[in-house]
Write a protein that holds these residues in place. Structure first.
Motif, PDB file in Angstrom:
ATOM      1  N   VAL A  13    -107.337  51.966 -43.054  1.00 29.76           N
ATOM      2  CA  VAL A  13    -106.275  52.152 -44.046  1.00 29.76           C
ATOM      3  C   VAL A  13    -104.894  51.928 -43.417  1.00 29.76           C
ATOM      4  O   VAL A  13    -104.492  52.629 -42.496  1.00 29.76           O
ATOM      5  CB  VAL A  13    -106.339  53.555 -44.675  1.00 29.76           C
ATOM      6  N   GLY A  14    -104.186  50.932 -43.928  1.00 27.72           N
ATOM      7  CA  GLY A  14    -102.833  50.660 -43.458  1.00 27.72           C
ATOM      8  C   GLY A  14    -102.755  49.969 -42.119  1.00 27.72           C
ATOM      9  O   GLY A  14    -101.674  49.876 -41.527  1.00 27.72           O
ATOM     10  N   ARG A  15    -103.872  49.444 -41.621  1.00 31.30           N
ATOM     11  CA  ARG A  15    -103.869  48.805 -40.303  1.00 31.30           C
ATOM     12  C   ARG A  15    -103.494  47.334 -40.412  1.00 31.30           C
ATOM     13  O   ARG A  15    -104.012  46.604 -41.254  1.00 31.30           O
ATOM     14  CB  ARG A  15    -105.244  48.939 -39.655  1.00 31.30           C
ATOM     15  N   SER A  16    -102.585  46.893 -39.547  1.00 29.49           N
ATOM     16  CA  SER A  16    -102.140  45.504 -39.529  1.00 29.49           C
ATOM     17  C   SER A  16    -103.206  44.624 -38.889  1.00 29.49           C
ATOM     18  O   SER A  16    -103.699  44.928 -37.793  1.00 29.49           O
ATOM     19  CB  SER A  16    -100.834  45.378 -38.744  1.00 29.49           C
ATOM     20  N   ALA A  17    -103.546  43.526 -39.563  1.00 30.01           N
ATOM     21  CA  ALA A  17    -104.527  42.600 -39.010  1.00 30.01           C
ATOM     22  C   ALA A  17    -103.987  41.861 -37.799  1.00 30.01           C
ATOM     23  O   ALA A  17    -104.751  41.415 -36.934  1.00 30.01           O
ATOM     24  CB  ALA A  17    -104.958  41.593 -40.080  1.00 30.01           C
ATOM     25  N   SER A  18    -102.671  41.737 -37.692  1.00 26.92           N
ATOM     26  CA  SER A  18    -102.086  40.981 -36.587  1.00 26.92           C
ATOM     27  C   SER A  18    -101.840  41.836 -35.347  1.00 26.92           C
ATOM     28  O   SER A  18    -102.191  41.452 -34.229  1.00 26.92           O
ATOM     29  CB  SER A  18    -100.773  40.327 -37.032  1.00 26.92           C
ATOM     30  N   SER A  19    -101.270  43.017 -35.515  1.00 26.34           N
ATOM     31  CA  SER A  19    -100.920  43.845 -34.359  1.00 26.34           C
ATOM     32  C   SER A  19    -101.948  44.926 -34.060  1.00 26.34           C
ATOM     33  O   SER A  19    -102.012  45.427 -32.941  1.00 26.34           O
ATOM     34  CB  SER A  19     -99.562  44.510 -34.586  1.00 26.34           C
ATOM     35  N   GLY A  20    -102.726  45.314 -35.071  1.00 23.24           N
ATOM     36  CA  GLY A  20    -103.635  46.441 -34.897  1.00 23.24           C
ATOM     37  C   GLY A  20    -102.957  47.780 -35.087  1.00 23.24           C
ATOM     38  O   GLY A  20    -103.603  48.831 -35.023  1.00 23.24           O
ATOM     39  N   GLY A  21    -101.637  47.761 -35.322  1.00 27.49           N
ATOM     40  CA  GLY A  21    -100.898  49.000 -35.566  1.00 27.49           C
ATOM     41  C   GLY A  21    -100.968  49.421 -37.019  1.00 27.49           C
ATOM     42  O   GLY A  21    -101.484  48.699 -37.881  1.00 27.49           O
ATOM     43  N   TYR A  22    -100.399  50.585 -37.293  1.00 31.69           N
ATOM     44  CA  TYR A  22    -100.497  51.172 -38.623  1.00 31.69           C
ATOM     45  C   TYR A  22     -99.142  51.227 -39.320  1.00 31.69           C
ATOM     46  O   TYR A  22     -98.112  51.515 -38.704  1.00 31.69           O
ATOM     47  CB  TYR A  22    -101.093  52.577 -38.533  1.00 31.69           C
ATOM     48  N   PHE A  23     -99.191  50.969 -40.630  1.00 32.74           N
ATOM     49  CA  PHE A  23     -98.021  51.034 -41.501  1.00 32.74           C
ATOM     50  C   PHE A  23     -98.387  51.954 -42.663  1.00 32.74           C
ATOM     51  O   PHE A  23     -98.859  51.516 -43.704  1.00 32.74           O
ATOM     52  CB  PHE A  23     -97.622  49.643 -41.988  1.00 32.74           C
ATOM     53  N   GLY A  72    -103.826  71.747 -39.457  1.00 32.01           N
ATOM     54  CA  GLY A  72    -103.555  70.447 -40.066  1.00 32.01           C
ATOM     55  C   GLY A  72    -102.428  69.713 -39.368  1.00 32.01           C
ATOM     56  O   GLY A  72    -101.905  70.156 -38.337  1.00 32.01           O
ATOM     57  N   SER A  73    -102.022  68.593 -39.959  1.00 38.50           N
ATOM     58  CA  SER A  73    -100.977  67.748 -39.374  1.00 38.50           C
ATOM     59  C   SER A  73    -100.471  66.807 -40.464  1.00 38.50           C
ATOM     60  O   SER A  73    -100.326  67.221 -41.606  1.00 38.50           O
ATOM     61  CB  SER A  73    -101.523  66.993 -38.161  1.00 38.50           C
ATOM     62  N   HIS A  74    -100.248  65.532 -40.132  1.00 36.70           N
ATOM     63  CA  HIS A  74     -99.683  64.583 -41.103  1.00 36.70           C
ATOM     64  C   HIS A  74    -100.492  63.295 -41.098  1.00 36.70           C
ATOM     65  O   HIS A  74    -101.253  63.011 -40.157  1.00 36.70           O
ATOM     66  CB  HIS A  74     -98.220  64.298 -40.780  1.00 36.70           C
ATOM     67  N   LEU A  75    -100.303  62.482 -42.148  1.00 30.60           N
ATOM     68  CA  LEU A  75    -101.047  61.234 -42.313  1.00 30.60           C
ATOM     69  C   LEU A  75    -100.160  60.001 -42.283  1.00 30.60           C
ATOM     70  O   LEU A  75    -100.666  58.879 -42.267  1.00 30.60           O
ATOM     71  CB  LEU A  75    -101.838  61.265 -43.628  1.00 30.60           C
ATOM     72  N   ASP A  76     -98.845  60.170 -42.305  1.00 29.45           N
ATOM     73  CA  ASP A  76     -97.938  59.020 -42.245  1.00 29.45           C
ATOM     74  C   ASP A  76     -97.794  58.538 -40.809  1.00 29.45           C
ATOM     75  O   ASP A  76     -98.178  59.238 -39.861  1.00 29.45           O
ATOM     76  CB  ASP A  76     -96.570  59.372 -42.827  1.00 29.45           C
ATOM     77  N   SER A  77     -97.250  57.341 -40.645  1.00 29.32           N
ATOM     78  CA  SER A  77     -97.099  56.759 -39.312  1.00 29.32           C
ATOM     79  C   SER A  77     -95.692  56.207 -39.128  1.00 29.32           C
ATOM     80  O   SER A  77     -94.960  55.991 -40.091  1.00 29.32           O
ATOM     81  CB  SER A  77     -98.110  55.615 -39.105  1.00 29.32           C
ATOM     82  N   VAL A  78     -95.327  55.968 -37.882  1.00 26.98           N
ATOM     83  CA  VAL A  78     -94.153  55.152 -37.608  1.00 26.98           C
ATOM     84  C   VAL A  78     -94.496  53.702 -37.958  1.00 26.98           C
ATOM     85  O   VAL A  78     -95.653  53.372 -38.219  1.00 26.98           O
ATOM     86  CB  VAL A  78     -93.726  55.254 -36.131  1.00 26.98           C
ATOM     87  N   LEU A  79     -93.509  52.831 -37.959  1.00 22.23           N
ATOM     88  CA  LEU A  79     -93.762  51.416 -38.201  1.00 22.23           C
ATOM     89  C   LEU A  79     -94.568  50.840 -37.046  1.00 22.23           C
ATOM     90  O   LEU A  79     -94.181  50.967 -35.880  1.00 22.23           O
ATOM     91  CB  LEU A  79     -92.436  50.661 -38.358  1.00 22.23           C
ATOM     92  N   ASP A  80     -95.703  50.243 -37.367  1.00 22.34           N
ATOM     93  CA  ASP A  80     -96.594  49.658 -36.362  1.00 22.34           C
ATOM     94  C   ASP A  80     -97.023  50.705 -35.344  1.00 22.34           C
ATOM     95  O   ASP A  80     -97.012  50.468 -34.144  1.00 22.34           O
ATOM     96  CB  ASP A  80     -95.912  48.475 -35.665  1.00 22.34           C
ATOM     97  N   GLY A  81     -97.428  51.862 -35.859  1.00 19.52           N
ATOM     98  CA  GLY A  81     -97.770  52.976 -34.998  1.00 19.52           C
ATOM     99  C   GLY A  81     -99.231  53.004 -34.595  1.00 19.52           C
ATOM    100  O   GLY A  81    -100.015  52.099 -34.903  1.00 19.52           O
TER     101      GLY A  81
END
Length: 399
Positions: A13-23, A72-81
């Protein structure tokens, strides 16, 4: 096995196909998909879900009586995290519930698993926005003025995501007696100690500061170097000065975001806006380092014929976690005592601690120490040790 299944389900979920990071930006499609996943996992465990008007959600294991234990914690990410920053704590909390039930444990007080919104501040610029609103650390009036990089107001983004925003204090924390957050370590302390898990002692004070450098737009080819009033040059020298000050003091200063106007290749810019992330061991040293960086920037602006203004956008004071609670959680384990370590990263746990809730954090070893990057990592074996550590902690607190 529940941890591994959940981790595999959430991974794409939210993973970039190019960098492998998360948005996974707050109230965007990927983050909302993560939220829907969380609701499904709570329902599968029979957890009673409650949400506040800020977008924070808790799934409650209603058992026993008295004040509750929240994790618990959080589910959001930094840009390309990275994959682990935040979601590891949420997945581990749900898996810890499963482990406790497998053990036949019946809590004497309710246990909640929380998912907080906009912890990273990656969209609206204010870190831990959800927990700040629910504790009153940020007012609804201030939050309503927040916009993302595209000019979208917070309330509009929430409404577009299908939420009914009612910003401010709610009731989610009313009966919480203690909060424990599990998080991937964002450094190498546990690696150096050879430990899979650790307990937090404190969070360094930190802040985000907007530096506005203004000058005079002009032609990149025809304007002589001595005739320029170039704010990019002032910014560059200020960034170097910030790096030097942090290195001299053993602290942290990072310009990680920059915007130039008009942002043309063949033009001297009229304005450069840059955001400084600064972190120091004490509140006093943070104030002192920021003042010195600003002084050096102003001196350079005077030589360049430019101007500089500095605006604090998000500042968090030092947080010392409950020392007695940390010691209680760290000692007398089968593999020996867990180390108690400091962290330079901000967390929702720090906001809840500052609000007067007894708070602790568990860290899971990160073999590279890399975070806020696609290279962020944790070994599954260590993650499973983290689940057991969190289950043991919840059993101690809710037994």
């Amino acid at each position: 096995m529940s941890f591994e299944r959940m981790w595999q389900d959430l991974g794409p979920v939210g993973r970039s196909a190019s960098s492998g990071g998360y948005f996974r930006q707050p109230f965007g499609s990927a983050e909302r998909e993560c939220h829907a996943w969380f609701l499904e996992e709570c329902a599968a465990r029979g957890l009673e879900v409650e949400s506040d008007g800020n977008g924070n959600t808790v799934g409650w294991w209603r058992a026993g009586s008295g004040s509750s234990v929240l994790t618990g914690s959080h589910l959001d990410s930094v840009l390309d995290g990275g994959a682990y920053d935040g979601p590891l704590g949420v997945v581990s909390s749900l898996a810890a519930i499963d482990l406790l039930r497998d053990r036949g444990f019946v809590p004497s007080r309710p246990i909640g698993v929380g998912a907080f919104v906009e912890e990273e501040g990656s969209r609206f610029g204010l870190a831990c926005l959800g927990s700040r609103l629910m504790t009153g650390a940020t007012t609804p009036e201030a939050a309503q003025e927040l916009r993302d990089r595209d000019g979208v107001h917070l309330l509009d983004a929430m409404a577009a995501a299908g939420l009914d925003p009612q910003l401010g204090r709610g009731t989610l924390l009313d009966d919480v007696g203690v909060f424990v957050e599990l998080h991937v370590e964002q450094g190498r302390d546990l690696v150096d100690r050879g430990a899979a898990v650790g307990v937090a002692s404190e969070i360094w004070p930190h802040g985000r500061f907007r530096f506005d450098f203004t000058g005079e737009a002009n032609h990149a080819g025809t304007t002589r170097m001595e005739d320029r009033h170039d704010p990019m040059l002032t910014y560059a020298m200020t960034a170097l000065a910030a790096n030097k000050q942090a290195r001299l003091s053993g602290e942290r200063a990072t310009f990680g975001r920059i915007e130039a106007v008009p942002n043309g290749t063949n033009a001297v810019p009229s304005r450069v806006t840059a955001w400084l992330d600064a972190r120091c061991e004490t509140d006093e040293s943070l104030t002192r380092m920021l003042a010195e960086i600003e002084r050096l920037g102003q001196d350079r602006a005077g030589r360049d014929g430019t101007a500089l203004s500095v605006t604090p956008e998000s500042v968090s004071a030092a947080v010392g976690f409950d020392a007695d609670l940390a010691r209680r959680l760290a000692v007398d384990h089968a593999g020996g005592d867990w180390p108690i370590i400091a962290t330079q990263a901000g967390h929702d746990a720090g906001v809840l601690s500052a609000a007067g809730i007894p708070t602790a954090m568990l860290f899971v070893r990160n073999p590279t120490g890399v975070s806020h990057s696609p290279a962020e990592s944790a070994e599954i074996a260590d993650c499973l040790v983290g689940v057991e550590a969190l289950a043991d902690t919840l059993e101690r607190l809710a037994g």
